[in-house]
Design a protein around this motif. Sequence first.
Motif, PDB file in Angstrom:
ATOM      1  N   TYR A   6      -6.653  10.008  26.489  1.00 27.62           N
ATOM      2  CA  TYR A   6      -6.860  11.060  25.210  1.00 27.62           C
ATOM      3  C   TYR A   6      -5.612  12.070  24.313  1.00 27.62           C
ATOM      4  O   TYR A   6      -5.884  12.429  23.049  1.00 27.62           O
ATOM      5  CB  TYR A   6      -8.544  12.162  25.731  1.00 27.62           C
ATOM      6  N   GLN A   7      -4.805  12.157  24.860  1.00 31.94           N
ATOM      7  CA  GLN A   7      -3.616  12.681  24.953  1.00 31.94           C
ATOM      8  C   GLN A   7      -3.284  11.547  23.165  1.00 31.94           C
ATOM      9  O   GLN A   7      -2.966  12.358  22.905  1.00 31.94           O
ATOM     10  CB  GLN A   7      -2.540  12.765  25.613  1.00 31.94           C
ATOM     11  N   SER A  53      -8.485   8.519  31.235  1.00 30.99           N
ATOM     12  CA  SER A  53      -8.423   9.513  30.423  1.00 30.99           C
ATOM     13  C   SER A  53      -8.761  10.126  29.978  1.00 30.99           C
ATOM     14  O   SER A  53      -7.605  10.520  28.730  1.00 30.99           O
ATOM     15  CB  SER A  53     -10.753   9.261  30.043  1.00 30.99           C
ATOM     16  N   SER A  54      -8.432  11.028  30.902  1.00 34.82           N
ATOM     17  CA  SER A  54      -7.053  12.252  30.215  1.00 34.82           C
ATOM     18  C   SER A  54      -6.238  12.111  29.241  1.00 34.82           C
ATOM     19  O   SER A  54      -5.617  12.563  28.275  1.00 34.82           O
ATOM     20  CB  SER A  54      -6.520  13.714  30.959  1.00 34.82           C
ATOM     21  N   GLN A  55      -5.131  11.005  30.209  1.00 39.14           N
ATOM     22  CA  GLN A  55      -3.601  10.512  29.329  1.00 39.14           C
ATOM     23  C   GLN A  55      -4.369   9.836  28.060  1.00 39.14           C
ATOM     24  O   GLN A  55      -4.047  10.044  26.908  1.00 39.14           O
ATOM     25  CB  GLN A  55      -3.149   9.498  30.149  1.00 39.14           C
TER      26      GLN A  55
END
Length: 237
Positions: A57-58, A53-55
């Motif tokens: 959301y980027q 998810s961090s990727q």
Amino acid sequence: MKAPKFILALLTVIFINQTQAQNTFDHSIWDQALLLNVSEEGKVNYNGFMRDSSQLYQYFSQLSANPPKEDWTREEKLAYWINAYNAYTIKLIIDSYPLKSIKDLDNPWGKKFFKINGEWYSLGELEHKILRKFGDPRIHFAINCASFSCPIVWNRAYTAENVNEALDQQTKKFINDPTRNTITDEEVNVSKIFTWYKKDFKVNGGDVKDFINRYASVKIGKQPKKGYKDYDWSLNE
């Protein structure tokens, strides 16, 4: 002292190339996420998207901050909006995961849950006010509603370079997929997409049948049985 003409010409070329590069959106993050979490058959690993998810959301941040500009090519704009639709559909699902169907959510296509350039959007607005305005019915086989009967999610990002060929491939794949369309010498039983968006397929003086026959291995002719398949809204995982 004046710079030689060839140096000025070289600087002009560099400036133009830099400007063009700035206009081309980089979808590589989304491409990597798709390769990792979507199978060749279009099955989506929503748990995998949640782990990444961090990727993801980027990528959402990039979409939000870099909307298409007027001088982008048609292909750049088309790739941007198709990827945005599919990426935000994934977001809609993982924000409420686990669930059995997108229709378990309240107003999934009317809910304004993401921003682009400071403006709130819904999936319905991307589809009806932007993507359908391109006048290209093939987009219906590139955007995905997170359901089994929808066209499959392509496990690559659309880009300006691949979008036209990819749209043809996805359209052909969907029309000839027996789980989504049955077209034999005896029977025609096609997706409800072809009745929901009937007017979109009336291009170049043709109708829905003409559009389907352009891509179908078995052509629609005088088959005695014709109808539409039930739409399976279960999650495409």
